[in-house]
Scaffold this motif. Structure first.
Motif, PDB file in Angstrom:
ATOM      1  N   VAL A 256      -0.318 -29.799  27.576  1.00 55.63           N
ATOM      2  CA  VAL A 256       0.258 -30.298  28.827  1.00 55.63           C
ATOM      3  C   VAL A 256      -0.194 -31.750  28.989  1.00 55.63           C
ATOM      4  CG1 VAL A 256       0.379 -30.004  31.321  1.00 55.63           C
ATOM      5  CG2 VAL A 256       0.183 -27.981  29.840  1.00 55.63           C
ATOM      6  N   ALA A 260       4.118 -34.823  32.071  1.00 57.35           N
ATOM      7  CA  ALA A 260       5.015 -33.651  32.123  1.00 57.35           C
ATOM      8  C   ALA A 260       5.537 -33.439  33.546  1.00 57.35           C
ATOM      9  CB  ALA A 260       4.257 -32.405  31.673  1.00 57.35           C
ATOM     10  N   ALA A 265       5.646 -27.344  33.993  1.00 58.77           N
ATOM     11  CA  ALA A 265       4.561 -27.083  33.042  1.00 58.77           C
ATOM     12  C   ALA A 265       3.712 -25.899  33.507  1.00 58.77           C
ATOM     13  CB  ALA A 265       3.707 -28.332  32.871  1.00 58.77           C
ATOM     14  N   VAL A 289      -4.956 -29.411  28.068  1.00 59.38           N
ATOM     15  CA  VAL A 289      -4.420 -30.215  29.170  1.00 59.38           C
ATOM     16  C   VAL A 289      -5.070 -31.596  29.186  1.00 59.38           C
ATOM     17  CG1 VAL A 289      -4.050 -30.258  31.667  1.00 59.38           C
ATOM     18  CG2 VAL A 289      -4.109 -28.066  30.454  1.00 59.38           C
ATOM     19  N   GLN A 415       4.437 -29.897  26.772  1.00 59.61           N
ATOM     20  CA  GLN A 415       5.089 -30.210  28.043  1.00 59.61           C
ATOM     21  C   GLN A 415       4.894 -31.713  28.260  1.00 59.61           C
ATOM     22  OE1 GLN A 415       6.371 -27.238  29.731  1.00 59.61           O
ATOM     23  NE2 GLN A 415       5.676 -26.309  27.806  1.00 59.61           N
TER      24      GLN A 415
END
Ligand code: NAP
Length: 480
Positions: A256, A260, A265, A289, A415
């Motif tokens: 992520v 995004a 996401a 992330v 994402q």
């Protein structure tokens, strides 16, 4: 009295004793009893498949396709019952089961249509008046061994291409959910598949699997399941030089990035981590992330996860059903304990749910761990349950390195709204299935399916690629 489901050998429903129970993981009810097949049943099934092979492979491929079309229509006619059977035996929610049965029907129709194409090859010869081409021919008797998590779609995506290419088969379904596969065999029987072309033997994987790879007529085996069983099967099958295809475990990441679409996401990660109780081979078990959105993302995933409704998949409004059986639930709870010791308390979930109506089922709360380090066990080993590990990455390069830092290579997702990063990811991510701005799980049947690295071995499944495993070429040079 629960219904007893027989094995299907040489076109006959073969009853017998003992039987084993197919139980509903949501409440313990017996969905049905299956005749417990033996090594001798497998041998009889393989012999029947060998006897049926000449006529089936000589039948025109469009005629074989008509039988698949008919079977698809029969399943469609029984759609509600077959879907409910699946929820009751496997635990996934009824909408998910309906989606899977619809996919099974589509797979049968897709490969039925392939019967009118079965592409061979044609190439111009360097020689004068030589016509050269390659025809597809079947491999022979094929063994199919399938897992419980997609108890209908996976048998279908092995059976349909095997049959359309002119092979005959012995199917050994997972003991935890054999009914969904049985329904496909029932449909093929009603559709008029000739005796011995399709054989079904349920029972213990160790005994039947060993008998199958050692059955004299067998030429190929297609397996989906755990790495442990797949690797052992490969060792045994290679001694006989059987053609083999293995689709196995994963530890799938979703990256992520800060750019995004944030709500999408969050939704994609929660969907991929927890739907089907995290028991999809393509489920996300690691969210990686970017630092800039990390804290906000953890908070949003936890908030969304807490709103998921856990319960019997037959009940409306349920998002997450039970683990498939007690052993799977215990595995999940064991990993949650390991996670507690190595990564700290989960941000949500972490317990078995056994209150009230859930008392007799194998329910585990969807569980989110944050600040998980790459070397922690829950970031490395496949759990196959509703457990998400969130890891922090400095930037895109760090996230991609972490995503690839696994022996597995099944699915992987990113994402982001940055097109350059998408392409960097597409070329450098180490997995057989990639998704962009979608959940890591959720594939269709029209394109190749399968992983890389230790997740898979052999040609891909589904789409046109499936034909490569289930057929061989015969090359012809013809002077006219
Ligand atoms: P599993 O324990 O490996 O079982 C898979 C199948 O193999 C079952 O039919 C099982 O029969 C049979 N089996 C067990 N022992 C055997 C042996 N010694 N020889 C031959 N066959 C044997 O896997 P599972 O628990 O059903 O499924 C979960 C695993 O499948 C996960 O690792 C998941 O990632 C993987 N999976 C991968 C994909 C993919 O496409 N890559 C898709 C779905 C699932 P019994 O049921 O009778 O034990």
């Amino acid at each position: 009295m629960p219904e007893i489901f027989a094995n299907y050998i040489a076109g006959d429903w073969v009853n017998g004793a003992p039987v084993f129970e197919d139980r509903n993981p949501a409440n313990g009810e017996v969905v049905g009893c299956f005749v417990k097949g033996t090594a001798r049943d497998v041998e009889a099934a393989a012999d029947a498949a060998a006897r049926a092979l000449p006529a089936w492979s000589a039948m025109s491929a469009p005629a074989r396709g008509n039988i698949l079309y008919k079977a698809a229509g029969i399943l469609d006619g029984n759609f509600a019952r077959v879907s409910a059977d699946m929820t009751r035996e496997e635990g996934k929610t009824l909408p998910e089961a309906k989606g899977e049965v619809r996919r099974t029907i589509n797979i049968l129709r897709y490969f039925a249509g392939e019967g009118s194409r079965l592409p061979g090859m044609l190439a111009p010869s360097e020689r004068d008046r030589v016509h050269m081409f390659a025809l597809r021919k079947p491999v022979g008797v094929v063994g199919l061994i399938t897992p419980w998590n997609f108890p209908s779609a996976i048998p279908a995506w092995k059976l349909a291409p095997a049959l359309i290419c002119g092979n005959t088969v012995v199917l050994k379904p997972a003991s935890a959910a054999p009914l969904s596969a049985w329904r496909i065999v029932e449909a093929l029987h009603e559709a008029g598949v000739p005796k011995g072309v399709v054989n079904f033997v349920a029972g213990p994987g160790g005994e039947l699997g060993h008998a199958l790879v050692n059955a004299g007529p067998l030429r190929a085996v297609s397996f989906t399941g755990s790495c442990q069983v797949g690797n052992a099967l490969h060792a045994e099958a290679s001694q006989r030089r059987l053609r083999i295809q293995l689709e196995m475990g994963g530890k799938n990441p979703t990256i992520v990035l800060a750019d995004a679409d944030f709500p999408t996401a969050v939704e994609n990660v929660v969907n991929a981590a927890f739907f089907s109780t995290g028991q999809k081979c393509t489920a996300t078990s690691r969210a990686i992330v970017e630092d800039a959105v990390y804290d906000r993302f953890v908070a949003a995933v936890v908030e969304r996860t807490k709103r998921l409704k856990v319960g019997d998949g037959m009940d409306p409004g349920i998002d997450i059903g039970p683990c498939v059986d007690q052993a799977q639930m215990e595995t999940v709870l064991r990993y949650i304990e390991i996670g507690r010791q190595e990564s700290g308390e989960p941000r949500c979930g972490g317990r078995r749910l056994a209150e009230g109506a859930l008392a007799k089922g194998y329910f585990v709360e969807p569980t989110v761990f944050a600040d998980v380090a790459e070397e922690h066990t829950i970031a490395r080993e496949e759990i196959f349950g509703p457990v998400l590990a969130i890891l922090r990455a400095r930037d895109f390069e760090d996230a991609l390195r972490m995503a690839n830092n696994t022996p597995f290579g099944l699915s992987s997702s990113i994402q982001t709204s940055n097109l350059s990063r998408v392409f960097e990811y597409v070329y450098r991510a180490e997995a057989g299935l990639l998704t962009v701005n979608l959940p890591s799980a959720g594939v269709e049947y029209q394109l190749p399916f399968g992983g890389s690295k230790e997740s898979s071995f052999g040609p891909k499944e589904q789409g046109q690629a499936a034909l490569e495993f289930y057929s061989d070429y015969k090359t012809v040079y013809l002077k006219y």
